[in-house]
Every structure is written in structure tokens, then in C-alpha cells.
Design a protein around this motif. Structure first.
Motif, PDB file in Angstrom:
ATOM      1  N   CYS A  59       0.809  -1.211   0.000  1.00  0.00           N
ATOM      2  CA  CYS A  59       0.000   0.000   0.000  1.00  0.00           C
ATOM      3  C   CYS A  59       0.850   1.272   0.000  1.00  0.00           C
ATOM      4  O   CYS A  59       0.317   2.370  -0.192  1.00  0.00           O
ATOM      5  CB  CYS A  59      -0.950  -0.008   1.196  1.00  0.00           C
TER       6      CYS A  59
ATOM      7  N   GLY B  85      -1.617  -1.282  -4.901  1.00  0.00           N
ATOM      8  CA  GLY B  85      -1.625  -0.697  -3.568  1.00  0.00           C
ATOM      9  C   GLY B  85      -2.926   0.021  -3.276  1.00  0.00           C
ATOM     10  O   GLY B  85      -3.492  -0.096  -2.175  1.00  0.00           O
TER      11      GLY B  85
ATOM     12  N   LEU C 214      -6.043  -0.817  -0.288  1.00  0.00           N
ATOM     13  CA  LEU C 214      -6.186   0.129   0.825  1.00  0.00           C
ATOM     14  C   LEU C 214      -7.385  -0.216   1.707  1.00  0.00           C
ATOM     15  O   LEU C 214      -7.310  -0.122   2.941  1.00  0.00           O
ATOM     16  CB  LEU C 214      -6.326   1.555   0.289  1.00  0.00           C
TER      17      LEU C 214
ATOM     18  N   LEU D 109      -6.469  -3.128   3.852  1.00  0.00           N
ATOM     19  CA  LEU D 109      -5.559  -2.699   4.916  1.00  0.00           C
ATOM     20  C   LEU D 109      -6.331  -2.005   6.029  1.00  0.00           C
ATOM     21  O   LEU D 109      -6.106  -2.282   7.221  1.00  0.00           O
ATOM     22  CB  LEU D 109      -4.494  -1.761   4.348  1.00  0.00           C
TER      23      LEU D 109
END
Length: 385
Positions: free
Chosen positions: A136, A323, A327, A330
Motif C-alpha cells: 500500500c 496498492g 487500501l 488494509l
């Protein structure tokens, strides 16, 4: 055909397109990271497309339930952070086989399932979050190193969040591929864009089993299979647990020699086929799963072309898109890791070890992150007497 009859079909197509475009770059990157050649990575993408589609067809038609399968996106992200282990690509393939066997055993052996259930969710989420951090960060470093390539991708992602959050990642990846085509031009290998499977004889090493198979199994179970059951239950559907574990585990074993890393019960995209988007008639939503499976088989036909574009990517543009795609995962992982106040410190330790990227005794950071979290949790627990 009535509107109600058409809605599940459309929902299935959307499920496959969104699910695939949001993460195929991560799958290709993960396979290359553990030693696959571009051709072997393309074969792996084809393998997971086909095995998850066939598994979905079996489960949906047999149970008339909108069960959705997917490749393990968290597992692919784990591979990205693991790198090549002792034994190279054949050893990674051997680890994929072990992962599939463990999934099958989870459905058959109650104690194994109970053992996985005893791993605190916060630690599994912390390990995944730590694995995702370097990926990320790619949009950040990409904007600095290759702004001309990465800026259009990041800008698209931001604008699409104002238009449609669901389509933000697919459209962003589409723009990234357009940037690749424009920038790479004739360097894109168009020699063989037809999908093809490449066989790799599995090889087993302790380092690969510990570094890849065990963390891949844990993150797939904790981040995909278990939440997938919860999502289906929230819409009033029960998952045939043993059969689903058998189908996904066997599918993983069959796909492994061709490069497939893991397939599992879908979590996020499960809502697209089991929820209201698949029509008001709950008894007909299983059609959405059949439609999604058919769409995955169609997408499999362009797997080699997608792999060729990713391989020709200049300036980290595709990595930046990956990435951005992760997100949301994450954020959810961090939230899950820190939700439990009692084990928060242990989760932070697990996160930091996973994010460090260390290798000790030939074993990668994801495994050591779990060990560190499990060892420190009883020591730093706030409820410890």
C-alpha cells in the motif's frame, strides 16, 4: 425474461468483473515474487480463474444457494511480501499443495478447525495488515519516483470515489493498463496471448511450508473463509462447511501445479450475489453465482493478455494500482487488529514483525509475526492476573 430473472445474471457479471479487476494484479505480482516466470504466473492466474469458477458452479447448482468463491487476495499479498524461498518456484508450488490439503482437513477434522478458531482474529488481521503495508506504500513511492505514470492512476482512484466507490478500483486498474499500453507500446509481448497452463512439479521444503503454506492457510481461513460464512449468514444463507472446504481445498491442490495459489469462500464479493443486488427473490439469487462463474471462465480467456500487460508495466504504475486496490483491505485489517483492547499490544507487535519483512532461518516475516503475537499476547494481556 422478466426484470427479476435478469437481475441475478447482471449481479453475477458485476461480481466477477469487480472481484477480478480489483485484485488480479496482486495475484500476478505475488506469484512472480515467489519465483514464477511471467508464463508461470499467467498460468497461475488462469488456474485460479478456472478452479474457482468450476467450484462455484458445483456448489451453486447442487445447493441452489448463492455461494461465491474467489482466489485468496490476502494470500496473494502475503506472497508479495514473502519473496523467493529455499527451493524456488517448485517449492512454492509444493506449499500451495500443502495449503489445499490443510483446507480439506479443516472440513474433515473438527479439531483442526477448532485450532484455527483459537488463533485470535486480531492477530490474523494484524499479520495481514503488516503484509499489506509495503504494497500500500507503492502509490506513495510511485508518485515520487514516476509521477507521470502514477499520478493519472491515483487521480482516477480519487475521482471515482466521488462517482462510485464500487467501481473505483476496477476503473483505476483499467486506467493503469491504458497507461501501460501507451507507455510500453511495442515492448508488450504479443507473441502468445492465448491462455495456456504451465505444469510445475511440486517440491517440498521445510522453509516453503513454514514461510508460505502455514501463513497462507491461516490468512485464507481467517480473512476469507470464516468471514465468508458470516456474510452468507447475514443474508440468511447457510454454508455447507465441509463440502465447501473440500471443494476449495481440492481446487487449490489441483490448481497448484499450474501455479494457482489458493481459492476460498468469498467474503467481500459474497454480498453482491447473496444480497438485494441479486434480486428480490432470495430463492433465485443462486443464479448470480452461476452467472459469476461463467463470467470468470470468460475472463480466463484473457488471462495471458493481462499478464503480458502487467509484465510490460513501466514506472511501478501497476504496483501503485495494486496498492490502491488493497487500501480498503488494509483499513479493515487494522480496524480488526486493534478492536480488541485486551490484546492490542500483541496485535501491534504482530503487525510490526509482519511489516518488517525479516527472514530468520530461511522463514519469512509472516510466520514470525504469528509466533510473536501468540507468545506475547498472554504476557501483555491487560486481563492477566
Amino acid at each position: 425474461m422478466s426484470e427479476h430473472q435478469g437481475t441475478p445474471v447482471v449481479a453475477g457479471i458485476v461480481t466477477a468483473v469487480v472481484g477480478s479487476s480489483s485484485s488480479f494484479v496482486v495475484v500476478l505480482g505475488g506469484l512472480v515474487a515467489v519465483g514464477a516466470s511471467p508464463a508461470q504466473a499467467a498460468s497461475g492466474l488462469l488456474a485460479v480463474y478456472v478452479t474457482q469458477a468450476l467450484g462455484m458452479l458445483w456448489l451453486a447448482l447442487r445447493h441452489r444457494t448463492p455461494l461465491t468463491l474467489a482466489w485468496s487476495t490476502p494470500g496473494a499479498a502475503l506472497l508479495l511480501s514473502t519473496g523467493v524461498v529455499a527451493g524456488g518456484w517448485p517449492a512454492a508450488v509444493g506449499a500451495f499443495v500443502v495449503t489445499g490439503v490443510l483446507v480439506v482437513l479443516t472440513g474433515l477434522v473438527t479439531r483442526l478447525g477448532d485450532l484455527i478458531a483459537r488463533i485470535p482474529t486480531s492477530l490474523a488481521q494484524a499479520m495481514l495488515a503488516g503484509v499489506l503495508v509495503p504494497i500500500c506504500l507503492e502509490p506513495v513511492t510511485g508518485l515520487t519516483d514516476s509521477p507521470a505514470y502514477v499520478a493519472p492512476v491515483v487521480a482516477t482512484w480519487l475521482v471515482m470515489h466521488l462517482v462510485s466507490r464500487r467501481w473505483a478500483v476496477p476503473v483505476t486498474l483499467a486506467v493503469a493498463l491504458v497507461v501501460v499500453v501507451v507507455a510500453a507500446g511495442s515492448s508488450v509481448d504479443t507473441g502468445d496471448l492465448l491462455p495456456s497452463l504451465t505444469w510445475t512439479t511440486p517440491h517440498w521444503t521445510v522453509a516453503a511450508v513454514v514461510s508460505i503454506a502455514v501463513p497462507l492457510y491461516v490468512v485464507t481461513m481467517a480473512s476469507q473463509n470464516v468471514p465468508g460464512v458470516a456474510v452468507m449468514a447475514s443474508y440468511g444463507y447457510s454454508v455447507p462447511w465441509r463440502e465447501t472446504m473440500a471443494v476449495t481445498g481440492i481446487g487449490t491442490v489441483v490448481g497448484a501445479p499450474f501455479g494457482g495459489h489458493a481459492i476460498n469462500l468469498a467474503a467481500i464479493t459474497a454480498a453482491l450475489t447473496a444480497g438485494p443486488n441479486a434480486g428480490p427473490d432470495r430463492d433465485r439469487r443462486w443464479i448470480a453465482s452461476v452467472s459469476a462463474a461463467g463470467t470468470y471462465l470468460v475472463l480466463a480467456l484473457v488471462s495471458s493478455a493481462l499478464a503480458a500487460l502487467v509484465a510490460a508495466s513501466p514506472g511501478d504504475v501497476v504496483q501503485a494500482a495494486a496498492g490502491l486496490a488493497l487500501l480498503g483491505t488494509l483499513g479493515a485489517s487494522l480496524a480488526g487488529a486493534l478492536r480488541d483492547e485486551d490484546g492490542r499490544e500483541a496485535a501491534v507487535i504482530c503487525f510490526l514483525v509482519a511489516a518488517s519483512g525479516i527472514t530468520v532461518l530461511g522463514v519469512g516475516a509472516a510466520f514470525w509475526a504469528l509466533v510473536a503475537g501468540l507468545v506475547t499476547r498472554p504476557l501483555v494481556s491487560r486481563s492477566r492476573p
